[in-house]
Design an enzyme around this catalytic site. Structure first.
Site, PDB file in Angstrom:
ATOM      1  N   ARG A  82      29.070  36.208  39.558  1.00  0.00           N
ATOM      2  CA  ARG A  82      29.814  35.239  38.754  1.00  0.00           C
ATOM      3  C   ARG A  82      29.452  33.817  39.184  1.00  0.00           C
ATOM      4  O   ARG A  82      29.326  32.920  38.349  1.00  0.00           O
ATOM      5  CB  ARG A  82      31.314  35.495  38.892  1.00  0.00           C
ATOM      6  CG  ARG A  82      32.140  34.763  37.869  1.00  0.00           C
ATOM      7  CD  ARG A  82      33.569  35.263  37.845  1.00  0.00           C
ATOM      8  NE  ARG A  82      34.246  35.063  39.123  1.00  0.00           N
ATOM      9  CZ  ARG A  82      35.470  35.533  39.399  1.00  0.00           C
ATOM     10  NH1 ARG A  82      36.130  36.258  38.500  1.00  0.00           N
ATOM     11  NH2 ARG A  82      36.026  35.301  40.559  1.00  0.00           N
ATOM     12  N   LYS A 184      33.681  29.556  36.802  1.00  0.00           N
ATOM     13  CA  LYS A 184      34.692  29.148  37.783  1.00  0.00           C
ATOM     14  C   LYS A 184      34.301  27.788  38.347  1.00  0.00           C
ATOM     15  O   LYS A 184      33.600  27.690  39.350  1.00  0.00           O
ATOM     16  CB  LYS A 184      34.799  30.209  38.880  1.00  0.00           C
ATOM     17  CG  LYS A 184      36.227  30.431  39.332  1.00  0.00           C
ATOM     18  CD  LYS A 184      36.362  31.697  40.143  1.00  0.00           C
ATOM     19  CE  LYS A 184      37.712  31.779  40.813  1.00  0.00           C
ATOM     20  NZ  LYS A 184      38.834  32.040  39.894  1.00  0.00           N
TER      21      LYS A 184
END
Ligand code: PLP
Length: 341
Positions: A82, A184
């Site tokens: 991620r 993120k």
């Protein structure tokens, strides 16, 4: 190894400085080999890219002690993947997956005295992050980056028992269509602060953000994905390009299907249908699942049948199964538990 003298059951979710952190520099197109250091401070030029244009991304995961006394981390390879997509979206260099997992391992080993004991409910929260380091004044990516991992012990999330949350439908959006909602990045959080501070001031625990394009579909909260349960026991979770792909949510979907034999739908979820659900929870590393008892849409209250005192039955099963897998009480799927010590 002697544990630190910490009242594990009573620490909250705050920063407690530990002994060591990991630092690696990206310079001249390559990452250096990285070191563990005792210095908790970062000294930056006044014009550093991160300070001027918010070029920063992060991850969050936990290490904890299992029933048989090992220190483990949960699926750190997915955090590495991620972070790779976050880095690419913000024109930052990728910190390689193997090195990411190795650095997590080293930081946790070096701070093993801060990993709370089994049964305390506390965990060691791990925060990998990366930011633009060198001076940047014209709008462009930095050339020098720092990748760091800090860790800090955090207390049990449900201290004093489970308390279902009351959330409101927010008038703010957290992500634009085709924006950065799916990575993120610190910038997604900076702009959510006003919404959460005002929500708290008005007595709500969290904001439910709707899809920014039509404002008719459920997206997520500021830091957790939604999971709903229908009255006939199916698990429903919103699908959208502007939701952050929670590792906890993806793990719970697997648990629902493969361990509990439940039907799972990953699809668009309309705000209009939320009143028909039996249970609602927020999924993220911090709580695993935090039950939602009430959703308030501009004065209109939606009270989930699971109520304001406990988790709904399906939410509870999901929670118990995933935390059982994490703590080593239930056999984990291949590759989910990264043993550190
Ligand atoms: C980190 C985060 C989550 C939760 O992801 P996990 O991998 O389960 O911890 C959900 N939503 C947002 C916006 C996040 O930043």
């Amino acid at each position: 190894m002697e544990k630190k003298n910490i009242d594990w059951g009573n620490i909250g979710f705050g920063y407690i400085q530990t002994d060591k952190r990991y630092v690696s520099f990206f310079k001249d197109g390559a990452w250096d080999e990285g070191v563990l250091t005792e210095d908790a401070n970062v000294v930056l030029n006044e014009c550093a890219g991160v300070l001027q244009y918010a070029q920063t991304i992060f991850e969050g995961l936990k290490a904890y002690t299992t029933e048989d006394g090992h220190i483990v981390a949960f699926r750190p390879d997915l955090n590495a993947e991620r972070m790779e997509s976050s880095a690419k979206r913000l024109e930052m260099p990728v910190f390689p997956k193997e090195r990411f997992v190795d650095a997590v391992t080293k930081v946790v080993e070096a701070n093993a005295a801060y990993v709370p004991p089994y049964g305390s409910g506390a965990t060691l929260y791990i925060r990998p992050y990366m930011f633009g380091f060198n001076p940047v004044i014209g709008v462009k990516p930095a050339d020098v980056y720092q990748f760091r991992i800090l860790c800090t012990p955090v207390g049990p999330y449900f201290k004093g028992g489970v308390k279902p949350l009351t959330i409101r439908v927010s008038d703010f959006d957290r992500a634009a269509p085709h924006g950065t909602g799916n990575i993120k990045a610190g910038l997604n959080y900076a702009m959510s602060l006003h919404a959460i501070v005002t929500a708290h001031a008005e007595g709500y625990d969290e904001n439910m953000y709707l899809d920014p394009g039509t404002r008719t579909k459920v997206e997520e909260t500021g830091g957790a994905n939604f999971l709903f349960v229908t009255r006939d026991g199916r698990v429903v979770t919103p699908r959208s390009d502007s939701i952050l792909p929670s590792i906890t949510r993806r793990s719970l979907v697997h648990v629902a299907k493969e361990y509990l034999g439940l039907e799972v739908e990953e699809r668009e979820v309309f705000l209009e249908e939320v009143k028909d659900f039996a249970e609602c929870g927020l999924c993220g590393t911090a709580a695993v699942i935090s039950p939602v008892g009430k959703i308030v849409d501009h004065g209109k209250e939606i009270c989930l049948p699971s109520g304001m005192t406990q988790m709904g039955p399906v939410t509870k099963k999901l929670y118990d199964t995933l935390t059982g897998i994490q703590m080593g009480r239930i056999e984990a799927p291949e590759g989910w538990i990264h043993v550190i010590q």
